[in-house]
Design a protein around this motif. Sequence first.
Motif, PDB file in Angstrom:
ATOM      1  N   LEU A 125      -6.211  -6.522   4.201  1.00 17.94           N
ATOM      2  CA  LEU A 125      -5.346  -7.721   4.144  1.00 17.94           C
ATOM      3  C   LEU A 125      -4.654  -7.669   2.750  1.00 17.94           C
ATOM      4  O   LEU A 125      -5.460  -7.717   1.829  1.00 17.94           O
ATOM      5  CB  LEU A 125      -6.032  -8.903   4.784  1.00 17.94           C
ATOM      6  N   SER A 126      -3.278  -8.055   2.974  1.00 22.00           N
ATOM      7  CA  SER A 126      -2.689  -8.256   1.493  1.00 22.00           C
ATOM      8  C   SER A 126      -3.280  -9.712   1.185  1.00 22.00           C
ATOM      9  O   SER A 126      -3.804 -10.473   1.903  1.00 22.00           O
ATOM     10  CB  SER A 126      -1.117  -8.371   1.661  1.00 22.00           C
ATOM     11  N   LYS A 127      -3.254  -9.975  -0.219  1.00 22.56           N
ATOM     12  CA  LYS A 127      -3.743 -11.217  -0.641  1.00 22.56           C
ATOM     13  C   LYS A 127      -3.234 -12.449  -0.039  1.00 22.56           C
ATOM     14  O   LYS A 127      -4.043 -13.538   0.119  1.00 22.56           O
ATOM     15  CB  LYS A 127      -3.863 -11.277  -2.141  1.00 22.56           C
ATOM     16  N   ASP A 128      -2.159 -12.450   0.387  1.00 24.91           N
ATOM     17  CA  ASP A 128      -1.575 -13.440   0.807  1.00 24.91           C
ATOM     18  C   ASP A 128      -1.518 -13.748   2.577  1.00 24.91           C
ATOM     19  O   ASP A 128      -1.259 -14.605   2.933  1.00 24.91           O
ATOM     20  CB  ASP A 128       0.238 -13.787   0.640  1.00 24.91           C
ATOM     21  N   SER A 159       2.194   6.465   4.726  1.00 25.73           N
ATOM     22  CA  SER A 159       1.793   7.703   4.212  1.00 25.73           C
ATOM     23  C   SER A 159       2.612   8.496   4.916  1.00 25.73           C
ATOM     24  O   SER A 159       3.246   8.462   6.092  1.00 25.73           O
ATOM     25  CB  SER A 159       0.274   7.776   4.250  1.00 25.73           C
ATOM     26  N   ILE A 160       2.780   9.648   4.469  1.00 31.00           N
ATOM     27  CA  ILE A 160       3.560  10.870   4.848  1.00 31.00           C
ATOM     28  C   ILE A 160       2.775  12.168   5.069  1.00 31.00           C
ATOM     29  O   ILE A 160       2.953  12.777   6.354  1.00 31.00           O
ATOM     30  CB  ILE A 160       4.682  11.284   3.898  1.00 31.00           C
ATOM     31  N   GLU A 161       1.799  12.500   4.253  1.00 34.05           N
ATOM     32  CA  GLU A 161       1.049  13.668   4.423  1.00 34.05           C
ATOM     33  C   GLU A 161      -0.329  13.240   4.768  1.00 34.05           C
ATOM     34  O   GLU A 161      -1.349  14.109   3.865  1.00 34.05           O
ATOM     35  CB  GLU A 161       1.376  14.626   3.371  1.00 34.05           C
ATOM     36  N   GLY A 162      -0.738  12.161   5.271  1.00 33.49           N
ATOM     37  CA  GLY A 162      -1.947  12.093   5.396  1.00 33.49           C
ATOM     38  C   GLY A 162      -2.512  11.071   4.594  1.00 33.49           C
ATOM     39  O   GLY A 162      -1.892  10.797   3.405  1.00 33.49           O
ATOM     40  N   GLY A 163      -3.530  10.293   4.814  1.00 31.81           N
ATOM     41  CA  GLY A 163      -3.840   8.878   3.897  1.00 31.81           C
ATOM     42  C   GLY A 163      -5.089   8.336   4.444  1.00 31.81           C
ATOM     43  O   GLY A 163      -5.426   8.254   5.731  1.00 31.81           O
ATOM     44  N   SER A 164      -5.948   7.750   3.836  1.00 28.19           N
ATOM     45  CA  SER A 164      -6.885   6.611   4.014  1.00 28.19           C
ATOM     46  C   SER A 164      -7.365   5.684   2.945  1.00 28.19           C
ATOM     47  O   SER A 164      -6.587   5.875   1.837  1.00 28.19           O
ATOM     48  CB  SER A 164      -8.325   7.532   4.432  1.00 28.19           C
ATOM     49  N   GLU A 165      -8.189   4.759   3.330  1.00 27.10           N
ATOM     50  CA  GLU A 165      -8.535   3.730   2.254  1.00 27.10           C
ATOM     51  C   GLU A 165      -7.400   3.201   1.675  1.00 27.10           C
ATOM     52  O   GLU A 165      -7.254   3.108   0.357  1.00 27.10           O
ATOM     53  CB  GLU A 165      -9.659   4.520   1.313  1.00 27.10           C
ATOM     54  N   PRO A 166      -6.650   2.300   2.251  1.00 24.62           N
ATOM     55  CA  PRO A 166      -5.506   1.381   1.793  1.00 24.62           C
ATOM     56  C   PRO A 166      -6.260   0.348   0.745  1.00 24.62           C
ATOM     57  O   PRO A 166      -6.996  -0.294   1.480  1.00 24.62           O
ATOM     58  CB  PRO A 166      -4.816   0.868   2.869  1.00 24.62           C
ATOM     59  N   VAL A 167      -5.427   0.208  -0.291  1.00 26.95           N
ATOM     60  CA  VAL A 167      -5.986  -0.971  -1.087  1.00 26.95           C
ATOM     61  C   VAL A 167      -4.810  -1.605  -1.628  1.00 26.95           C
ATOM     62  O   VAL A 167      -3.693  -1.158  -2.007  1.00 26.95           O
ATOM     63  CB  VAL A 167      -7.019  -0.432  -2.227  1.00 26.95           C
ATOM     64  N   TRP A 168      -4.508  -2.842  -1.607  1.00 21.59           N
ATOM     65  CA  TRP A 168      -3.627  -3.821  -2.046  1.00 21.59           C
ATOM     66  C   TRP A 168      -3.478  -4.235  -3.442  1.00 21.59           C
ATOM     67  O   TRP A 168      -4.752  -4.583  -3.806  1.00 21.59           O
ATOM     68  CB  TRP A 168      -3.299  -5.124  -1.141  1.00 21.59           C
ATOM     69  N   ALA A 169      -2.609  -4.112  -4.216  1.00 16.69           N
ATOM     70  CA  ALA A 169      -2.666  -4.854  -5.519  1.00 16.69           C
ATOM     71  C   ALA A 169      -2.550  -6.465  -5.261  1.00 16.69           C
ATOM     72  O   ALA A 169      -2.330  -6.773  -4.083  1.00 16.69           O
ATOM     73  CB  ALA A 169      -1.341  -4.322  -6.185  1.00 16.69           C
ATOM     74  N   ARG A 170      -3.049  -6.998  -6.237  1.00 15.98           N
ATOM     75  CA  ARG A 170      -3.253  -8.513  -6.120  1.00 15.98           C
ATOM     76  C   ARG A 170      -2.123  -9.241  -5.938  1.00 15.98           C
ATOM     77  O   ARG A 170      -2.051 -10.195  -5.241  1.00 15.98           O
ATOM     78  CB  ARG A 170      -3.952  -9.234  -7.246  1.00 15.98           C
ATOM     79  N   ASP A 171      -0.968  -8.750  -6.294  1.00 17.38           N
ATOM     80  CA  ASP A 171       0.454  -9.240  -6.294  1.00 17.38           C
ATOM     81  C   ASP A 171       1.186  -8.925  -4.814  1.00 17.38           C
ATOM     82  O   ASP A 171       2.052  -9.307  -4.742  1.00 17.38           O
ATOM     83  CB  ASP A 171       1.322  -9.084  -7.380  1.00 17.38           C
ATOM     84  N   GLY A 172       0.520  -8.019  -3.999  1.00 14.24           N
ATOM     85  CA  GLY A 172       0.982  -7.366  -2.810  1.00 14.24           C
ATOM     86  C   GLY A 172       2.214  -6.552  -2.874  1.00 14.24           C
ATOM     87  O   GLY A 172       2.828  -6.123  -1.928  1.00 14.24           O
TER      88      GLY A 172
END
Length: 259
Positions: A125-128, A159-172
Amino acid sequence: MHGFEKGFDNWVADLKRGTLMRLTFDAGEDETPVWSPDGRSVAYSSTREGVERAIYRKAADGSGNEELLWSGKGHLHLGGFTPDGKRLVVSYTTGAPHDIGSLSLESGKLTPLLAAPYGEYDPALSKDGRWLAYTSDESGRPEIYVRSFPSLEGRWQVSIEGGSEPVWARDGRTLYFRGSGKIMAVAVAAGPGFVPASPRAFVDDRFSAAQGDTHTGFDALPDGSLLMVQDTVERRAIRYVNLVLNWLQAPSAQAKDTP
């Protein structure tokens, strides 16, 4: 401070003072720790004798006893609290592909959010609390998607060419993920809607992966740097916390290794 799993227990690292404190001591498996919104406690998924899977909460300073929040069947990982602290977003499975759900801490009810024949996991989840990022293999390989939260309206592939483990910056304003041997960064435009830019390579992914396909092995700190774990070539038995600094200035960000 930052919480992470080491082996099958959870630890709290004070990054300013350089201390490392063990938080859990049970012989069972304690994993996927997440901070409460007020920073006073840590919740985590666990196994205990006679319980297939449970979620506990404990004060971040180690005081007091564990508080049981939920117990049930299947395998469950935590993705984070909603901003009001009343719900947890989780991924879970009972043997089929992972789904994503919402756990009410008031009622103890686990409600499915995303359930499909393919895997959906790594909820972030994004921080907001406005946006839910997650990994799905609906295309035949893992990719990062975002939906509005809690309505789940709209769906954007990030993502475009695969991806995993999404992490949001604190400011979203930035969404990070692992993909193609890189840590990728996607800028998100400010505004009422979700408007992502094209992914860009942030830094080579030479860092340790999490212990399992549905765990996330890094995080974003309040100052905009990333917290990651790196195995050294010379001393593979020792793990280092790797702080990637100054990422806004250049893709080849500086790094500081801290034992």
